[in-house]
Scaffold this motif. Structure first.
Motif, short mmCIF file in Angstrom:
data_model
loop_
_atom_site.label_atom_id
_atom_site.label_comp_id
_atom_site.label_asym_id
_atom_site.label_seq_id
_atom_site.Cartn_x
_atom_site.Cartn_y
_atom_site.Cartn_z
N PRO A 85 -8.03 16.56 71.90
CA PRO A 85 -7.64 15.88 73.15
C PRO A 85 -6.33 15.12 73.05
O PRO A 85 -5.66 14.92 74.06
N LYS A 86 -5.93 14.73 71.85
CA LYS A 86 -4.67 14.03 71.68
C LYS A 86 -3.47 14.95 71.88
O LYS A 86 -2.35 14.49 72.07
N GLY A 87 -3.72 16.26 71.83
CA GLY A 87 -2.64 17.22 72.02
C GLY A 87 -2.30 17.50 73.47
O GLY A 87 -1.30 18.16 73.77
N PHE A 88 -3.13 17.01 74.39
CA PHE A 88 -2.90 17.20 75.82
C PHE A 88 -2.16 15.98 76.35
O PHE A 88 -2.75 14.91 76.54
N THR A 89 -0.87 16.12 76.58
CA THR A 89 -0.03 14.98 76.96
C THR A 89 0.83 15.33 78.17
O THR A 89 0.93 16.48 78.58
N VAL A 90 1.48 14.30 78.70
CA VAL A 90 2.41 14.50 79.82
C VAL A 90 3.47 15.53 79.46
O VAL A 90 3.92 16.29 80.32
N ARG A 91 3.85 15.60 78.19
CA ARG A 91 4.88 16.55 77.79
C ARG A 91 4.34 17.94 77.48
O ARG A 91 5.07 18.93 77.63
N SER A 92 3.07 18.06 77.10
CA SER A 92 2.54 19.37 76.70
C SER A 92 1.82 20.11 77.82
O SER A 92 1.73 21.35 77.79
N ILE A 93 1.32 19.42 78.82
CA ILE A 93 0.51 20.07 79.84
C ILE A 93 1.28 21.09 80.68
O ILE A 93 0.75 22.17 80.97
N PRO A 94 2.51 20.82 81.10
CA PRO A 94 3.22 21.86 81.87
C PRO A 94 3.33 23.18 81.10
O PRO A 94 3.16 24.26 81.69
#
Length: 354
Positions: A273-282
């Protein structure tokens, strides 16, 4: 001195709309927790535009509460439920009834520009209701929050989620899952909007009790923290009216700029879950799409779960505790910590005897 301001062009179904964004370089998530340079208000506004379609699919056309931070995640926050003064006409609203009986307008998002406006208003976390604006009293989703307690972690929540999926399918529902953006998991089941919030809460309790019977060492329905132990708490009270959790694709006000992210069941075991971020989701959306794209395609019914609820009531299991801000509810247990309860001070209805 006037604050820095830029103008963003946002594509709405009705056409392009210009949104003024003040303090675009203000850090919402400071470095180093959010990566090199931190994440600015302008980058959050860009994120809102990039995820607008799946965001609105999950959170649009319903009442939403905004969690706002004037100085980024390290500052104080407050909730906006009512449209603030000066809300533009492209941000919709609906009048809802709260648990107190009070009625008031609440914000509704129907287009991308409204999400960007919310970012301009320093919103980080979006908290949507489980019902739609055209029928706010009857939820279109049954929601369950799997909340890790001290001594447990995300992996424990994953095990509980798989068990809960089996229970809900036996109850006639098809569950969808997302990360909370923190340590837990949120399980949503689309339902036909023919029951009010209390009925849906009872359906959640019935499912949670069945899961607890099957996994007594792993999950708990105990409202009081002193009774939960090292187990995953099935938070049945998130099904109440005006009780919300972070919506799908909503950022969280946590270091790392994590996002509450829908996932497919077959990828859940390998999720970080830490890998899902504002920068990675798009980028994730571009690669794998939106696992919740068909969330409302085939809503189920809670009839079977309500039969389980009545079965449990007939067997002596009644109402469970409500949150402290709620009025005292019929059949609710005493609102006192079990270790501090003196039996003779409470009657059979859970009311204090003076």
């Amino acid at each position: 001195m006037a604050s820095e301001r830029v103008t963003l062009t946002v594509s709405d179904p009705e056409g392009e709309r210009e949104i003024a964004l003040s303090s675009p370089n203000r850090l919402v998530w400071p470095a180093p927790s959010a990566g090199a340079g931190g994440i600015t208000k302008a980058e959050l506004a860009e994120y809102a535009q990039l995820v607008a379609t799946p965001f609105l699919n999950a959170n649009g056309h319903r009442p939403v509460s905004l969690e706002r931070f004037r100085d980024g995640i390290e500052g104080e926050s407050f909730f906006s439920k009512n449209p603030p003064k000066g809300t533009p006409d492209f941000v919709d609203a609906v009048t809802v009834t709260y648990n107190s009986g009070r009625r008031h307008p609440q914000i509704v998002f129907n287009r991308p520009s409204a999400i960007v406006w919310a970012v301009q208003m320093n919103t980080i976390v979006f908290h949507p209701w489980a019902s739609l604006a055209d029928d706010p009293d009857n939820p279109v989703e049954l929601r369950i929050d799997l909340d890790p307690q001290p001594g447990t972690d995300f992996a424990d929540a994953v095990v509980a989620a798989h068990g809960l999926r089996e229970v809900l399918r036996e109850g006639g529902l098809e569950p969808f899952i997302k990360t909370s953006g923190n340590r837990g998991l949120h399980v949503f089941c689309p339902i036909v909007p023919e029951h009010e919030f209390l009925d849906v809460r009872h359906a959640v309790i019935a499912a949670g009790r069945e899961l607890e019977r099957r996994m007594p060492d792993r999950v708990t329905m105990s409202w009081w923290k002193e009774e939960r132990g090292q187990r995953i708490f099935v938070d049945f009270n998130q099904a109440n009216r005006d009780r919300t959790m972070a919506g799908a694709y909503s950022p969280r006000s946590l270091p790392g700029a994590t996002v509450s992210t829908p996932v497919a069941w077959d990828e859940l075991d390998d999720v970080d879950p830490k890998g899902f971020t504002v920068r990675s989701i798009p980028e994730r959306l571009a690669e794998v799409g939106d696992p919740w794209a068909d969330l409302q395609a085939a809503p189920g019914r809670i009839d079977t779960l309500l039969e389980w609820w009545q079965r449990d009531v007939d067997n002596g299991l009644g109402e469970l505790s409500f949150p402290p801000e709620f009025p005292k509810m019929p059949g609710e247990p005493p609102r006192v910590q079990p270790s501090k309860k003196v039996a003779e001070n409470w009657d059979s209805n859970g009311d204090r005897v003076d």
